[in-house]
Design a protein around this motif. Structure first.
Motif, PDB file in Angstrom:
ATOM      1  N   HIS A  65       0.761  -1.331   0.041  1.00 37.04           N
ATOM      2  CA  HIS A  65      -0.014   0.158   0.121  1.00 37.04           C
ATOM      3  C   HIS A  65       1.046   1.238  -0.044  1.00 37.04           C
ATOM      4  O   HIS A  65       0.805   2.114  -0.859  1.00 37.04           O
ATOM      5  CB  HIS A  65      -0.874  -0.037   1.132  1.00 37.04           C
ATOM      6  CG  HIS A  65      -2.201  -0.640   1.158  1.00 37.04           C
ATOM      7  ND1 HIS A  65      -2.133  -2.195   0.684  1.00 37.04           N
ATOM      8  CD2 HIS A  65      -3.475  -0.299   1.065  1.00 37.04           C
ATOM      9  CE1 HIS A  65      -3.471  -2.529   0.481  1.00 37.04           C
ATOM     10  NE2 HIS A  65      -4.165  -1.536   0.928  1.00 37.04           N
ATOM     11  N   ILE A  99       0.855  -7.099  -5.181  1.00 37.97           N
ATOM     12  CA  ILE A  99      -0.242  -6.930  -4.304  1.00 37.97           C
ATOM     13  C   ILE A  99      -0.687  -8.094  -3.515  1.00 37.97           C
ATOM     14  O   ILE A  99      -0.520  -9.136  -3.877  1.00 37.97           O
ATOM     15  CB  ILE A  99      -1.333  -6.470  -5.009  1.00 37.97           C
ATOM     16  CG1 ILE A  99      -1.108  -5.052  -5.781  1.00 37.97           C
ATOM     17  CG2 ILE A  99      -2.623  -5.950  -4.238  1.00 37.97           C
ATOM     18  CD1 ILE A  99      -1.828  -4.671  -6.996  1.00 37.97           C
ATOM     19  N   CYS A 100      -0.959  -7.812  -2.120  1.00 42.52           N
ATOM     20  CA  CYS A 100      -0.918  -9.074  -1.427  1.00 42.52           C
ATOM     21  C   CYS A 100      -1.821 -10.107  -1.872  1.00 42.52           C
ATOM     22  O   CYS A 100      -1.619 -11.442  -1.985  1.00 42.52           O
ATOM     23  CB  CYS A 100      -1.565  -8.669   0.184  1.00 42.52           C
ATOM     24  SG  CYS A 100      -2.981  -7.746   0.055  1.00 42.52           S
ATOM     25  N   HIS A 101      -3.229  -9.706  -2.203  1.00 47.72           N
ATOM     26  CA  HIS A 101      -4.093 -10.733  -2.811  1.00 47.72           C
ATOM     27  C   HIS A 101      -3.657 -11.349  -4.008  1.00 47.72           C
ATOM     28  O   HIS A 101      -4.004 -12.710  -4.369  1.00 47.72           O
ATOM     29  CB  HIS A 101      -5.569 -10.033  -3.112  1.00 47.72           C
ATOM     30  CG  HIS A 101      -5.814  -9.397  -1.932  1.00 47.72           C
ATOM     31  ND1 HIS A 101      -5.932  -9.857  -0.712  1.00 47.72           N
ATOM     32  CD2 HIS A 101      -6.103  -8.096  -1.747  1.00 47.72           C
ATOM     33  CE1 HIS A 101      -6.355  -8.782   0.231  1.00 47.72           C
ATOM     34  NE2 HIS A 101      -6.573  -7.634  -0.455  1.00 47.72           N
ATOM     35  N   ASP A 119      -7.742  -6.891   5.396  1.00 49.54           N
ATOM     36  CA  ASP A 119      -7.751  -6.380   4.082  1.00 49.54           C
ATOM     37  C   ASP A 119      -9.055  -6.575   3.463  1.00 49.54           C
ATOM     38  O   ASP A 119      -9.379  -7.831   3.392  1.00 49.54           O
ATOM     39  CB  ASP A 119      -6.552  -6.353   2.989  1.00 49.54           C
ATOM     40  CG  ASP A 119      -7.044  -5.287   1.866  1.00 49.54           C
ATOM     41  OD1 ASP A 119      -6.244  -4.212   1.856  1.00 49.54           O
ATOM     42  OD2 ASP A 119      -7.849  -5.624   0.903  1.00 49.54           O
ATOM     43  N   HIS A 121     -10.398  -7.001   0.807  1.00 45.77           N
ATOM     44  CA  HIS A 121     -10.249  -7.876  -0.406  1.00 45.77           C
ATOM     45  C   HIS A 121      -9.706  -9.051  -0.241  1.00 45.77           C
ATOM     46  O   HIS A 121      -9.435 -10.012  -1.228  1.00 45.77           O
ATOM     47  CB  HIS A 121      -9.903  -7.004  -1.939  1.00 45.77           C
ATOM     48  CG  HIS A 121     -10.845  -5.788  -2.017  1.00 45.77           C
ATOM     49  ND1 HIS A 121     -10.489  -4.547  -1.666  1.00 45.77           N
ATOM     50  CD2 HIS A 121     -12.084  -6.140  -2.605  1.00 45.77           C
ATOM     51  CE1 HIS A 121     -11.761  -4.254  -2.195  1.00 45.77           C
ATOM     52  NE2 HIS A 121     -12.611  -4.994  -2.743  1.00 45.77           N
ATOM     53  N   SER A 296      -4.588  -3.024  -9.815  1.00 41.76           N
ATOM     54  CA  SER A 296      -5.290  -3.489  -8.343  1.00 41.76           C
ATOM     55  C   SER A 296      -5.542  -4.852  -8.311  1.00 41.76           C
ATOM     56  O   SER A 296      -5.258  -5.564  -9.327  1.00 41.76           O
ATOM     57  CB  SER A 296      -6.635  -2.592  -8.423  1.00 41.76           C
ATOM     58  OG  SER A 296      -7.413  -3.307  -8.858  1.00 41.76           O
ATOM     59  N   CYS A 297      -5.798  -5.406  -7.064  1.00 38.63           N
ATOM     60  CA  CYS A 297      -6.005  -6.519  -6.835  1.00 38.63           C
ATOM     61  C   CYS A 297      -7.188  -7.198  -7.431  1.00 38.63           C
ATOM     62  O   CYS A 297      -7.303  -8.469  -7.625  1.00 38.63           O
ATOM     63  CB  CYS A 297      -5.951  -6.858  -5.339  1.00 38.63           C
ATOM     64  SG  CYS A 297      -7.698  -5.829  -4.291  1.00 38.63           S
ATOM     65  N   CYS A 357      -0.373  -1.204  -5.018  1.00 41.79           N
ATOM     66  CA  CYS A 357      -1.798  -0.734  -5.176  1.00 41.79           C
ATOM     67  C   CYS A 357      -1.946   0.453  -5.762  1.00 41.79           C
ATOM     68  O   CYS A 357      -2.897   0.930  -6.578  1.00 41.79           O
ATOM     69  CB  CYS A 357      -2.367  -0.406  -3.734  1.00 41.79           C
ATOM     70  SG  CYS A 357      -2.225  -2.019  -2.565  1.00 41.79           S
ATOM     71  N   CYS A 360      -5.105   2.980  -6.869  1.00 41.59           N
ATOM     72  CA  CYS A 360      -6.033   2.493  -6.214  1.00 41.59           C
ATOM     73  C   CYS A 360      -6.222   2.809  -4.624  1.00 41.59           C
ATOM     74  O   CYS A 360      -7.386   3.165  -4.221  1.00 41.59           O
ATOM     75  CB  CYS A 360      -6.054   0.643  -6.039  1.00 41.59           C
ATOM     76  SG  CYS A 360      -7.524   0.032  -5.383  1.00 41.59           S
ATOM     77  N   ILE A 361      -5.180   3.109  -3.996  1.00 44.39           N
ATOM     78  CA  ILE A 361      -5.375   3.735  -2.757  1.00 44.39           C
ATOM     79  C   ILE A 361      -5.099   5.044  -2.645  1.00 44.39           C
ATOM     80  O   ILE A 361      -4.613   5.836  -1.544  1.00 44.39           O
ATOM     81  CB  ILE A 361      -4.455   2.697  -1.782  1.00 44.39           C
ATOM     82  CG1 ILE A 361      -4.800   3.097  -0.247  1.00 44.39           C
ATOM     83  CG2 ILE A 361      -3.171   2.832  -1.965  1.00 44.39           C
ATOM     84  CD1 ILE A 361      -6.078   2.517   0.426  1.00 44.39           C
ATOM     85  N   ASN A 378     -11.503  -1.595  -7.727  1.00 39.73           N
ATOM     86  CA  ASN A 378     -12.745  -2.270  -7.230  1.00 39.73           C
ATOM     87  C   ASN A 378     -13.703  -1.082  -6.686  1.00 39.73           C
ATOM     88  O   ASN A 378     -14.822  -1.448  -6.078  1.00 39.73           O
ATOM     89  CB  ASN A 378     -12.749  -3.164  -6.385  1.00 39.73           C
ATOM     90  CG  ASN A 378     -11.335  -3.034  -5.495  1.00 39.73           C
ATOM     91  OD1 ASN A 378     -11.344  -2.091  -4.832  1.00 39.73           O
ATOM     92  ND2 ASN A 378     -10.820  -4.101  -5.256  1.00 39.73           N
ATOM     93  N   ARG A 384     -11.317   9.133  -3.569  1.00 38.18           N
ATOM     94  CA  ARG A 384     -10.560   7.904  -3.116  1.00 38.18           C
ATOM     95  C   ARG A 384      -9.460   7.997  -4.301  1.00 38.18           C
ATOM     96  O   ARG A 384      -8.178   7.817  -3.835  1.00 38.18           O
ATOM     97  CB  ARG A 384     -11.151   6.541  -3.379  1.00 38.18           C
ATOM     98  CG  ARG A 384     -10.118   5.617  -2.720  1.00 38.18           C
ATOM     99  CD  ARG A 384     -11.146   4.331  -2.780  1.00 38.18           C
ATOM    100  NE  ARG A 384     -10.216   3.042  -2.972  1.00 38.18           N
ATOM    101  CZ  ARG A 384      -9.870   2.138  -1.934  1.00 38.18           C
ATOM    102  NH1 ARG A 384     -10.467   2.457  -0.622  1.00 38.18           N
ATOM    103  NH2 ARG A 384      -9.138   1.309  -2.319  1.00 38.18           N
TER     104      ARG A 384
HETATM  105 FE1  F3S Z   1      -4.752  -2.359  -2.690  1.00 34.76          FE
HETATM  106 FE2  F3S Z   1      -6.507  -1.631  -3.943  1.00 34.76          FE
HETATM  107 FE3  F3S Z   1      -6.634  -4.209  -3.571  1.00 34.76          FE
HETATM  108  S1  F3S Z   1      -5.508  -0.795  -1.947  1.00 34.76           S
HETATM  109  S2  F3S Z   1      -5.307  -4.341  -1.757  1.00 34.76           S
HETATM  110  S3  F3S Z   1      -5.382  -3.057  -4.773  1.00 34.76           S
HETATM  111  S4  F3S Z   1      -8.397  -2.580  -3.177  1.00 34.76           S
END
Ligand code: F3S
Length: 642
Positions: A65, A99-101, A119, A121, A296-297, A357, A360-361, A378, A384
């Motif tokens: 993030h 990204i973690c996911h 998280d 997601h 993004s994830c 991320c 996205c963040i 997402n 945001r």
């Molecule tokens: Fe990161 Fe956005 Fe997914 S902040 S974990 S890419 S919803």
């Protein structure tokens, strides 16, 4: 009567309770994940419990993030996370690894296991047949300590996919269709279990796009069976040995059924400012676009980016569009680099970001003032993106790529024949950026820079609370409204005093000052209060400012749990119309709390300022009552261990 897949996994992990819908159950947690924005707190909380090593089968700490390093804060946090992971027995996925996911899907997910992640997601891993639930960091800390996860047994919706997607219709369009039908509240208290003959045409990354964004319906999680498609993905990742076949019994029973004919779907888009504001792309527009973000994830897999590269190959991004692409993982980026697709993206004019991320963040790449951004992410909540008056549209990578070329929101069917991209036989596997925990934890010293501040902890709940209504907000307030993200605020995640300057400032800039002057108080909210991300800071920081209770028409699940975890009382109006009778600055008083909460009785809320009384309820399980009375989950857990 047979079991559905959800029930089978819960049953094999059940620690307490019966699987009756609406009853509290506790399940064993096999795996946990954290990301850096929630992880610093989670490891401070784990440390405060006094447990030397995690007790899960596997725990992973990701950095994805806060990877922008414009000041010392994020870099300090990364060092703290690396040292806590080594000491506490946690794998550490370094900044740049992805990204973690996405990484968890590639390298760690196992069908049939439970995963708890700090998280929202985390359900992405449901694409692999895991029961994967997003929660606050404190719940993850407790799970790392070997504690079970408590939840209300959800209802299970069987989403039956029929037929096969038409050319240019994608997994993103499947989940946008689900959101169109269910809305951002339709999944609350439910699990979306996918089935039907159509699933066999969806690869694991496509399934993961669908389970990822199931979070936007408010669902506890989403899950696909583990079948030959799952096996092929794991084989390509060099992990076939963890595969097991998993599915519902033939006579499984569900609470609800949702049928979707894949062959009728067309490219869809979620319009500003809500992921359920879904329309066919062809019906929106003409709409000039300033920015396209792919990543993004939700949509940053190898398959996603290969399709984008094929669409862009030999063409040029429209002069009015800034196209940015953030690959989901180092594995994805390496493979694109090796097979030449990266050159196609760069040559077309794409700006390649790090595997994180990012936009996205709200960490960089804010759109221009009043701009239109088409994104594969997402969420499209107002602000945001980092630009308050930008309008964000959510779409598939194919729609995003077509739009980048034309400069207007474009139905990709205008491009003719879609590219065909298959899952590779073998993914590029290189885990050198995933550091295993230390063999000798005693030798590891935790590195604390000045951005790592002590953990604030609430005191026990008093018998009576009296406080001013600090703010009255409307429906669908998100955790982004409560505790904004973005490049200015995110680096302060482990510094609660500094973060408290930003609570609710997106809605009311004077909130932090008034809350401080009043010594805390009460928040009044509408429907679905606290939807969106799992960020526990949206509960933790108000607690730090002295917020004692939130009185709302209804709550989003994760946020309600977070409020309880931090000792803030979540109350709902018995008569929703009473919401209209409360104003900012009214002084409210609630007496006899302990007995009423333990007996599950209605609470009388006196409006001292205006001289009337309304009724509210807390609807807490016996365990949640004890957590609230103790002043939060950390106090409760410490007491249980003492
Ligand atoms: Fe990161 Fe956005 Fe997914 S902040 S974990 S890419 S919803």
């Amino acid at each position: 009567m047979g079991y559905n897949l959800t029930q089978k996994i819960i049953r094999s992990h059940l620690v307490s309770g019966t699987m009756q819908r609406g009853q509290e159950i506790a399940i064993r947690v096999d795996q946990t994940l954290t990301q850096d924005a929630t992880g610093t707190m989670a490891y401070l909380q784990f440390e405060a419990m006094g447990i030397p090593r995690v007790k899960t089968e596997l725990s992973v700490s990701y950095v994805d993030h806060n990877t922008l390093q414009t000041g010392f804060e994020n870099a300090d946090d990364h060092r703290f996370l690396q040292s806590t992971a080594a000491k506490f027995g946690v794998y550490f996925s370094r900044a740049g690894n992805g990204i973690c996911h996405q990484v968890h899907l590639e390298r760690f997910g196992i069908p049939g296991k439970t995963l708890l992640g700090s998280d929202s997601h985390t359900p992405t891993a449901g694409g692999l047949g895991m029961l994967a639930i997003g929660v606050g960091g404190l719940d993850v800390a407790v799970a790392m300590g070997g504690g079970p996860f408590h939840l209300i047994m959800p209802g299970v919706i069987n989403v039956r996919l029929h037929g096969r997607l038409a050319p240019w219709a994608t997994a993103k369009d499947v989940i946008l269709e689900v959101l169109r039908r269910l809305t951002v509240k339709g999944g609350v208290g439910k699990i979306l279990e996918y089935g039907g003959e159509g699933i066999k045409y969806l690869t694991v990354p496509e399934r993961a796009t669908i389970t990822n964004m199931g979070a936007e319906t408010g669902a506890t999680t989403s899950i696909f069976p583990s079948d030959e498609v799952t096996r092929a993905f794991l084989r390509a990742q060099g992990r076939e040995e963890v595969w097991v076949e998993l599915g519902p019994d033939p006579d499984a029973v569900y609470d609800e059924v949702l049928d979707i004919d894949l062959s009728t779907l067309e490219p869809l888009v979620a319009c500003p400012h809500s992921p359920d504001n879904v329309k066919p792309v062809r019906e929106v527009g003409p709409l000039a676009v300033d920015q396209v973000v792919i990543g993004s994830c939700t949509n940053s897999s190898y398959l996603d980016l290969m399709k984008v590269a094929a669409i862009l190959k030999g063409k040029t991004v429209h002069p009015n569009v800034s196209l940015v692409i953030a690959p989901g993982s180092r594995q994805v980026l390496t493979m694109l680099a090796q097979n030449g697709a990266l050159a196609d993206l760069v040559s077309a004019g794409a700006r390649i970001l790090e595997c994180a991320c990012g936009p996205c963040i709200g960490m960089g790449q804010a759109p221009p003032s009043g701009g239109v951004s088409v994104r594969t992410i997402n969420r499209n909540f107002k602000g945001r993106s980092g630009t308050a008056d930008a309008r964000v549209y959510l779409a598939s990578p194919e729609t995003a790529a077509a739009t980048a070329l034309t400069g207007r929101l474009t139905d990709p069917r205008e491009l003719g024949t879609p590219p065909v991209v298959a899952l590779p036989e073998k993914f590029h596997v290189d885990d050198r950026m995933i550091l295993p925990p230390a063999d000798n934890p005693d030798d590891v010293e935790i590195v604390r820079g000045p951005n790592i501040k002590p953990l604030p902890v609430a005191g026990p709940l008093p018998e009576s609370i009296e406080g001013r209504v600090l703010i009255k907000v409307g429906d669908n307030i998100t955790t982004d409204h409560i505790m904004p993200a973005g490049a200015r605020v995110l680096p302060l995640r482990s510094n609660i005093p500094a973060m408290s300057e930003y609570v609710f400032t997106a809605v009311d800039p004077s909130f932090p000052r008034r809350a401080r002057e009043a010594g805390g108080g009460i928040i009044v909210g509408g429907e679905n209060y606290g939807q969106g991300s799992s960020r526990e800071h949206a509960a933790l920081v108000p607690m730090y400012l002295g917020v004692k209770a939130v009185l709302a028409k209804s709550f989003a699940r994760i946020h309600r749990d977070n409020l309880i975890n931090f000792g803030i009382l979540p109350l709902t109006f018995i008569e929703p119309a009473d919401y209209d009778r409360l104003e900012r600055d009214d002084v409210l008083q609630i007496d006899g709390l302990h007995r009423a909460l333990r007996e599950g009785a209605e609470l009388e809320v006196k409006n001292v300022t205006r001289g009337f009384t309304i009724k509210a309820r807390a609807q807490l399980t016996p365990r949640q009552v004890e957590i609230i009375l103790a002043g939060g989950l950390l106090n409760y857990t410490r007491r249980a261990r003492a």
